[in-house]
Design an enzyme around this catalytic site. Structure first.
Site, mmCIF file in Angstrom:
data_model
loop_
_atom_site.group_PDB
_atom_site.id
_atom_site.type_symbol
_atom_site.label_atom_id
_atom_site.label_comp_id
_atom_site.label_asym_id
_atom_site.label_seq_id
_atom_site.Cartn_x
_atom_site.Cartn_y
_atom_site.Cartn_z
ATOM 1 N N GLU A 41 0.852 -1.185 0.000
ATOM 2 C CA GLU A 41 0.000 0.000 0.000
ATOM 3 C C GLU A 41 0.893 1.242 0.000
ATOM 4 O O GLU A 41 2.002 1.231 0.539
ATOM 5 C CB GLU A 41 -0.849 -0.027 1.271
ATOM 6 N N CYS A 94 -4.502 -3.359 3.857
ATOM 7 C CA CYS A 94 -4.174 -2.952 5.225
ATOM 8 C C CYS A 94 -5.331 -3.183 6.203
ATOM 9 O O CYS A 94 -5.619 -4.312 6.575
ATOM 10 C CB CYS A 94 -3.689 -1.514 5.221
ATOM 11 N N LYS A 122 -9.641 0.557 -1.609
ATOM 12 C CA LYS A 122 -9.754 0.128 -0.213
ATOM 13 C C LYS A 122 -11.131 0.445 0.353
ATOM 14 O O LYS A 122 -11.594 1.593 0.296
ATOM 15 C CB LYS A 122 -8.667 0.821 0.606
#
Length: 266
Positions: free
Chosen positions: A42, A144, A108
């Site tokens: 990321e 994440c 995300k």
């Protein structure tokens, strides 16, 4: 036939061109080791703790195009974290996937509004899971903080994913390394999938200055098997992990432990 995947653990900074060079170098090294899929963390485009709105670009912008060209030249699929324009004065935290006939992206979904950080102030959340297939292997994507939310990975598996890729820039702090280790193993066990978790390395181990308090990485990238067993783990500095994905292992795990088939929607 196994598919070889490389996880390129690195620390990026503010400078886009320098970060692009890190990505290009990682692609070349991984391709030389016969990797077919090369995964980066990321925020590979620019590290957290820096302005993001001013560098966000569409998937055909100059930074993304340069990554795509490097992937095509090496003959690999690249998965890399970048930033694309979001709503109003925000960005989307995007994984670009490109190479060998694959071109897609994942935005995300779960934003990191935790541990004193508020990602939603600057980032527009995604809404849809994403998978891609190469050489008969289907990969699901997560970024994440997503790793704390099992439903995303179950959705990926239900859509055919045998491998879950998690790209991260994990925040440091008390207990955070232990949480990361636990979560990447848990997502493998509860989807009987490989998990390939690629994080930013610890800036101090990479010799990079980073903004204090920003989630800039702790290293500990990992390869986890479909029963949740750790196969490989990186240290805290820059490093490349390699994994050979054997679909027979996933098939055997799903016969023996059919949690996906046995799950009940509550």
């Amino acid at each position: 036939m196994a598919v070889r995947v490389a996880l390129v653990q690195l620390t990026t900074g503010r400078d886009l061109e320098a970060n692009l060079d890190l990505v290009r170098n990682g692609i070349r090294e991984a391709a030389a080791r016969r990797a077919s899929v090369v995964v980066f963390p990321e925020a590979s485009m620019r590290a957290f703790g820096n302005s993001l709105v001013d560098i966000a670009e569409p998937l055909d912008g100059p930074w993304a195009t340069a990554v795509c060209e490097a992937a095509d030249e090496a003959g690999v699929v690249v998965v890399v974290g970048m930033f694309t324009p979001g709503n109003a004065d925000t960005v989307r935290n995007t994984l670009l996937v490109h190479g060998r006939g694959v071109h897609t992206h994942y935005d995300k979904i779960h934003l990191y509004d935790a541990f004193g950080f508020k990602e939603s102030d600057t980032v527009t959340a995604g809404t849809e899971p994403c998978q891609f297939t190469l050489d008969g292997v289907t990969f699901g994507l997560g970024t994440c903080y997503d790793v704390r939310f099992p439903a995303l990975f179950t959705a990926n598996a239900a859509a055919g994913a045998q491998v879950q890729i998690v790209c991260a820039s994990w925040g440091a702090g008390p207990g955070k390394a232990e949480q990361w280790d636990l979560l990447v193993r848990a997502r493998a066990a509860d989807t009987t999938s490989y998990v390939l978790a690629c994080g930013q390395s610890d800036p101090s181990a990479a010799g990079v200055d980073a903004r204090r308090g920003a989630p800039t990485g702790i290293g500990r990238s990992a390869v986890v098997g479909p029963y949740g067993k750790l196969i490989e783990r990186a240290g805290d500095g820059p490093e490349i992990l390699y994994a050979d994905i054997d679909l027979g292992v996933v098939e055997e795990a799903r016969r023996t432990l059919p949690v996906l088939a046995n799950r009940v929607t509550l």
